[in-house]
Each structure stands twice: as structure tokens, then as C-alpha cells.
Scaffold this motif. Structure first.
Motif, PDB file in Angstrom:
ATOM      1  N   GLU B  46       0.839  -1.204   0.000  1.00  0.00           N
ATOM      2  CA  GLU B  46       0.000   0.000   0.000  1.00  0.00           C
ATOM      3  C   GLU B  46       0.876   1.257   0.000  1.00  0.00           C
ATOM      4  O   GLU B  46       0.614   2.216  -0.732  1.00  0.00           O
ATOM      5  N   LEU B  47       1.923   1.226   0.828  1.00  0.00           N
ATOM      6  CA  LEU B  47       2.783   2.406   0.949  1.00  0.00           C
ATOM      7  C   LEU B  47       3.487   2.723  -0.365  1.00  0.00           C
ATOM      8  O   LEU B  47       3.520   3.868  -0.810  1.00  0.00           O
ATOM      9  N   SER B  48       4.035   1.678  -1.021  1.00  0.00           N
ATOM     10  CA  SER B  48       4.794   1.975  -2.238  1.00  0.00           C
ATOM     11  C   SER B  48       3.862   2.392  -3.369  1.00  0.00           C
ATOM     12  O   SER B  48       4.219   3.264  -4.169  1.00  0.00           O
ATOM     13  N   ALA B  49       2.648   1.823  -3.421  1.00  0.00           N
ATOM     14  CA  ALA B  49       1.704   2.241  -4.466  1.00  0.00           C
ATOM     15  C   ALA B  49       1.313   3.706  -4.264  1.00  0.00           C
ATOM     16  O   ALA B  49       1.293   4.483  -5.223  1.00  0.00           O
ATOM     17  N   HIS B  50       1.031   4.081  -3.021  1.00  0.00           N
ATOM     18  CA  HIS B  50       0.642   5.470  -2.776  1.00  0.00           C
ATOM     19  C   HIS B  50       1.800   6.431  -3.044  1.00  0.00           C
ATOM     20  O   HIS B  50       1.603   7.520  -3.568  1.00  0.00           O
ATOM     21  N   LEU B  51       3.003   6.026  -2.701  1.00  0.00           N
ATOM     22  CA  LEU B  51       4.153   6.898  -2.940  1.00  0.00           C
ATOM     23  C   LEU B  51       4.383   7.100  -4.433  1.00  0.00           C
ATOM     24  O   LEU B  51       4.643   8.213  -4.891  1.00  0.00           O
ATOM     25  N   ARG B  52       4.279   5.993  -5.194  1.00  0.00           N
ATOM     26  CA  ARG B  52       4.527   6.096  -6.639  1.00  0.00           C
ATOM     27  C   ARG B  52       3.545   7.062  -7.298  1.00  0.00           C
ATOM     28  O   ARG B  52       3.904   7.834  -8.177  1.00  0.00           O
ATOM     29  N   MET B  53       2.278   7.023  -6.872  1.00  0.00           N
ATOM     30  CA  MET B  53       1.279   7.898  -7.460  1.00  0.00           C
ATOM     31  C   MET B  53       1.283   9.282  -6.804  1.00  0.00           C
ATOM     32  O   MET B  53       0.579  10.171  -7.254  1.00  0.00           O
ATOM     33  N   GLY B  54       2.050   9.412  -5.728  1.00  0.00           N
ATOM     34  CA  GLY B  54       2.049  10.690  -5.022  1.00  0.00           C
ATOM     35  C   GLY B  54       0.689  11.023  -4.456  1.00  0.00           C
ATOM     36  O   GLY B  54       0.284  12.175  -4.395  1.00  0.00           O
ATOM     37  N   LYS B  55      -0.032   9.982  -4.046  1.00  0.00           N
ATOM     38  CA  LYS B  55      -1.430  10.170  -3.640  1.00  0.00           C
ATOM     39  C   LYS B  55      -1.655   9.731  -2.215  1.00  0.00           C
ATOM     40  O   LYS B  55      -1.343   8.600  -1.846  1.00  0.00           O
ATOM     41  N   SER B  56      -2.265  10.598  -1.430  1.00  0.00           N
ATOM     42  CA  SER B  56      -2.664  10.240  -0.077  1.00  0.00           C
ATOM     43  C   SER B  56      -4.014   9.543  -0.141  1.00  0.00           C
ATOM     44  O   SER B  56      -4.761   9.716  -1.086  1.00  0.00           O
ATOM     45  N   GLY B  57      -4.344   8.749   0.897  1.00  0.00           N
ATOM     46  CA  GLY B  57      -5.650   8.093   0.882  1.00  0.00           C
ATOM     47  C   GLY B  57      -5.849   7.150   2.041  1.00  0.00           C
ATOM     48  O   GLY B  57      -4.929   6.855   2.809  1.00  0.00           O
ATOM     49  N   MET B  58      -7.090   6.673   2.147  1.00  0.00           N
ATOM     50  CA  MET B  58      -7.481   5.791   3.234  1.00  0.00           C
ATOM     51  C   MET B  58      -7.273   4.338   2.801  1.00  0.00           C
ATOM     52  O   MET B  58      -7.575   3.984   1.672  1.00  0.00           O
ATOM     53  N   VAL B  59      -6.743   3.498   3.708  1.00  0.00           N
ATOM     54  CA  VAL B  59      -6.640   2.056   3.433  1.00  0.00           C
ATOM     55  C   VAL B  59      -7.184   1.280   4.642  1.00  0.00           C
ATOM     56  O   VAL B  59      -7.256   1.809   5.746  1.00  0.00           O
ATOM     57  N   GLU B  60      -7.567   0.029   4.388  1.00  0.00           N
ATOM     58  CA  GLU B  60      -8.025  -0.868   5.455  1.00  0.00           C
ATOM     59  C   GLU B  60      -6.900  -1.850   5.732  1.00  0.00           C
ATOM     60  O   GLU B  60      -6.324  -2.396   4.803  1.00  0.00           O
ATOM     61  N   ALA B  61      -6.566  -2.038   6.992  1.00  0.00           N
ATOM     62  CA  ALA B  61      -5.554  -3.051   7.315  1.00  0.00           C
ATOM     63  C   ALA B  61      -5.886  -3.676   8.659  1.00  0.00           C
ATOM     64  O   ALA B  61      -5.971  -2.969   9.668  1.00  0.00           O
ATOM     65  N   GLY B  62      -6.109  -4.990   8.635  1.00  0.00           N
ATOM     66  CA  GLY B  62      -6.402  -5.714   9.870  1.00  0.00           C
ATOM     67  C   GLY B  62      -7.595  -5.140  10.620  1.00  0.00           C
ATOM     68  O   GLY B  62      -7.581  -5.050  11.847  1.00  0.00           O
ATOM     69  N   GLY B  63      -8.625  -4.733   9.877  1.00  0.00           N
ATOM     70  CA  GLY B  63      -9.844  -4.256  10.516  1.00  0.00           C
ATOM     71  C   GLY B  63      -9.801  -2.802  10.955  1.00  0.00           C
ATOM     72  O   GLY B  63     -10.794  -2.284  11.468  1.00  0.00           O
ATOM     73  N   THR B  64      -8.649  -2.114  10.757  1.00  0.00           N
ATOM     74  CA  THR B  64      -8.608  -0.702  11.113  1.00  0.00           C
ATOM     75  C   THR B  64      -8.479   0.153   9.857  1.00  0.00           C
ATOM     76  O   THR B  64      -7.916  -0.289   8.844  1.00  0.00           O
ATOM     77  N   ARG B  65      -9.008   1.360   9.934  1.00  0.00           N
ATOM     78  CA  ARG B  65      -8.917   2.283   8.807  1.00  0.00           C
ATOM     79  C   ARG B  65      -7.737   3.206   9.066  1.00  0.00           C
ATOM     80  O   ARG B  65      -7.652   3.858  10.103  1.00  0.00           O
ATOM     81  N   LEU B  66      -6.828   3.196   8.106  1.00  0.00           N
ATOM     82  CA  LEU B  66      -5.611   3.993   8.247  1.00  0.00           C
ATOM     83  C   LEU B  66      -5.560   5.036   7.140  1.00  0.00           C
ATOM     84  O   LEU B  66      -5.870   4.742   5.983  1.00  0.00           O
ATOM     85  N   PHE B  67      -5.164   6.249   7.504  1.00  0.00           N
ATOM     86  CA  PHE B  67      -4.974   7.288   6.499  1.00  0.00           C
ATOM     87  C   PHE B  67      -3.486   7.406   6.195  1.00  0.00           C
ATOM     88  O   PHE B  67      -2.665   7.578   7.095  1.00  0.00           O
ATOM     89  N   LEU B  68      -3.154   7.270   4.921  1.00  0.00           N
ATOM     90  CA  LEU B  68      -1.753   7.407   4.494  1.00  0.00           C
ATOM     91  C   LEU B  68      -1.578   8.796   3.887  1.00  0.00           C
ATOM     92  O   LEU B  68      -2.174   9.100   2.857  1.00  0.00           O
ATOM     93  N   ASN B  69      -0.812   9.652   4.544  1.00  0.00           N
ATOM     94  CA  ASN B  69      -0.536  10.964   3.959  1.00  0.00           C
ATOM     95  C   ASN B  69       0.872  10.961   3.381  1.00  0.00           C
ATOM     96  O   ASN B  69       1.861  10.812   4.098  1.00  0.00           O
ATOM     97  N   VAL B  70       0.929  11.102   2.066  1.00  0.00           N
ATOM     98  CA  VAL B  70       2.201  11.010   1.347  1.00  0.00           C
ATOM     99  C   VAL B  70       2.839  12.397   1.258  1.00  0.00           C
ATOM    100  O   VAL B  70       2.225  13.330   0.746  1.00  0.00           O
TER     101      VAL B  70
END
Lengths: 107, 233
Positions: B46-70
Motif C-alpha cells: 500500500e505504501l509503495s503504491a501510494h508513494l509512486r502515485m504521489g497520492k494520499s488516501g485511506m486504506v483498510e488493514a487488519g480491521g482498522t482504517r488507516l490514512f496514508l498521507n504522502v
């Protein structure tokens, strides 16, 4: 990648270092037409001074008010803004979208 | 956000190194993942895909919602050669959000009249380039057709690991360039990194069309996975 308004995070750090209460607001989700992309930041200090933008001016006033609350309580908040509804004094986004803004305290 | 996290994030940004802030939006718990640590992270895909696109966004991991700010550095474009193509390339790159610099020791070419609103350095590459701090978030194009100017510039781009390196010239010209650069210590891997003939094959004729093909190739290099890049080429 092509981020332009990044020095606001430096300002947040400087404010905190000089003893101010500081909050950071971040656009975490958008639906429909939203004025500022996900990841956009707004920083607010305890005097109500703010830098950056989460909506291009539509809801900043409300975010700043909530941020002052977060600075005093220390508890993060999730805010949601959509189109301004029938109550004319409610703030909202005239462009028709919905945004969710996460507000947290620095420190 | 903890003040130490903010200080660390600002230090990474000042050094032009990307970092991703991971926030559990329910609890407010946060961690900062530096670019160098992504490969070993449980969220690496998830981290490398978001970094490559330069895009921040919400992801689900292990039942929790995480916001990735790039937070990624502003990409830069260094153009060697204040030539006709460069006059078309600089404004296109600026409109895509790149910080653009043009380098050409020939003052007749590197004139502000020909390049309004673009930082222009009328020096040889050995003088002009070291202070520019060319890095991995820099696209680098050599457009002078003059080996005295292009070759040392390309050697600098290899050393600084630019994400895109392109050079103007036909296949024949490029083969000769490869020989010269090898003679100056460039490796086969370095030579293979040069996009030459420069730009995507879109049948570009005019300087403006060539500029579009170069910018399209730079964008593909920035955004696509290696496999997708082969398909685009």
C-alpha cells in the motif's frame, strides 16, 4: 509528489516550539467535487492564526473553531462537511461535494 | 501528532526525502514511515503504491482504517541546453508542477528573452550543476547536441541517480555518445538508463510536439511500474 504548500508544517513546528498550542487539520476523504485534494493540511494555533487550506475558504472558519477545541482537550476529531443545508448559517461546500477532515493536536 | 513526529517529518522534507504518515483515524495513533523503511514495512504494498502515485488516501488493514498521507518532494526538471525544444518544454513541465532549471553555457542561447520566468544558468555543467543538488526526484534531459556540454552533464545525472535521464539524438548519435561516455567511466547500466532517442514514439515533429513526447515519457517513468512502462513504450 508535486506538493506546493508544505511550509505550513514548518510553521506548525515553529509555533509549537515557541510554546503555542497547535492543531493540524488534514483532508482524509473526499466525495464528489471537492476543492482541495486528500492530504491537504491546515495548521491552527491557539490564537486562531491559521495557514494552509482544507477547502479553499468554504469551511476553514468552522475547522478553526473545532481546532481550538482540540487544542484545549487534546482529543482528535473527525469533521464532515457537505453541501450547506436548509439552515442558512451552517457552513458547507457550495461545490456539492463532501469532505472529511481529521483534526489533531500537535505535542 | 507528536511534536517529535512533526520534527522528523519536516527533517525528511527538508532533505527532499519522501515519507508517509500513517494515522489510525479512530484512535489518532500515528507513525512516520521513511522511504528507506517502506520495503520492510508490513504495509509495504500500500505504501509503495501510494508513494509512486504521489497520492494520499485511506486504506483498510487488519480491521482498522488507516490514512496514508504522502509527503514527497516537488519533482524537478533540469534541462541542459537553452534550445528551441527547451522553450516549449519548460512551460509544459511547469504546468505539471515541476521546478524547472535551464543550463546552457552559451549566453546567446541562455537569454532571459528566450526563457521568461525560468531560472537560467549560463555556465558549463561542471559549474552549474553541483549547487543545484540534482537528486532522485529530478528528471534530467540533455538537449544541446553538443558532446562538450551534454556528456559531462549526463555523467552528473548518473552519479545523482536521477529518476529519468534523456538525451536528444538519433540511434547513431546515441551509439557514439555511449562510446564516449564509457571512455569517461560510465557503466553499461548507466548508458542503459538514458532514454535516447528521447521521448515516447508519438510521431512528434515540431519542437512543441517533441516536448510533449518528452514530458509524457517522464510522467510514465515517474508513475508506472516497470512492466507497465514496457507496454507504454
Amino acid at each position: 509528489m508535486l506538493n506546493r504548500d508544505e511550509d505550513i508544517l514548518k510553521a506548525a513546528e515553529d509555533w509549537h516550539k515557541s510554546g503555542h498550542g497547535v492543531a493540524l487539520a488534514t483532508v482524509v476523504e473526499t466525495w464528489g467535487s471537492a476543492p482541495r485534494p486528500v492530504g491537504s493540511n491546515l495548521v491552527i494555533n491557539d490564537e486562531g492564526t491559521f495557514l494552509g487550506s482544507v477547502s479553499g475558504g468554504c469551511v476553514e472558519g468552522a475547522v478553526v473553531t473545532e481546532a481550538l477545541d482540540v487544542i484545549s482537550s487534546g482529543q482528535p476529531k473527525m469533521l464532515e462537511f457537505g453541501v450547506a443545508d436548509e439552515t442558512a448559517w451552517n457552513v458547507g461546500l457550495s461545490c456539492g461535494g463532501t469532505i472529511r477532515v481529521f483534526v489533531e493536536k500537535v505535542g | 501528532m507528536k511534536s517529535e513526529t512533526l520534527a522528523e517529518l519536516n527533517a525528511e522534507r527538508a532533505a527532499r526525502r519522501p515519507a508517509i504518515l500513517v494515522t489510525d483515524v479512530a484512535s489518532g495513533v500515528q507513525r512516520l514511515v521513511k522511504a528507506a523503511d517502506i520495503a520492510a514495512d508490513p504495509l509495504r504494498n500500500e505504501l509503495s503504491a501510494h508513494l509512486r502515485m504521489g497520492k494520499s488516501g485511506m486504506v483498510e488493514a487488519g480491521g482498522t482504517r488507516l490514512f496514508l498521507n504522502v509527503y514527497a518532494p516537488t519533482a524537478r526538471l533540469v534541462i541542459i541546453g537553452a534550445v528551441h525544444i527547451s522553450q516549449a518544454l519548460a512551460p509544459i513541465a511547469k504546468s505539471l508542477g515541476y521546478d524547472v532549471t535551464v543550463v546552457d553555457p552559451r549566453t546567446a542561447f541562455a537569454s532571459p528573452e528566450r526563457f521568461p520566468d525560468v531560472p537560467l544558468i549560463a555556465e558549463w555543467p561542471d559549474v552549474a550543476l553541483p549547487p543545484l543538488n540534482v537528486d532522485h526526484y529530478t528528471a534530467f534531459v540533455a538537449l544541446t547536441h553538443d558532446p562538450k556540454i551534454d556528456d559531462p552533464a549526463l555523467l552528473h545525472a548518473f552519479a545523482r541517480d536521477c529518476f529519468y535521464i534523456g538525451a536528444l539524438g538519433s540511434r547513431k548519435t546515441h551509439a557514439k555518445r555511449g562510446d564516449r561516455l564509457r571512455g569517461q567511466g560510465a557503466s553499461e547500466a548507466d548508458i542503459a538508463r538514458i532514454h535516447a532517442p528521447i521521448g515516447l514514439a508519438i510521431g512528434a515533429v515540431s519542437p512543441s510536439e517533441i516536448a510533449v513526447s518528452i514530458m509524457a515519457q517522464i510522467t510514465a517513468t515517474l508513475r508506472l511500474l516497470p512492466k507497465e512502462k514496457d507496454q507504454a513504450a
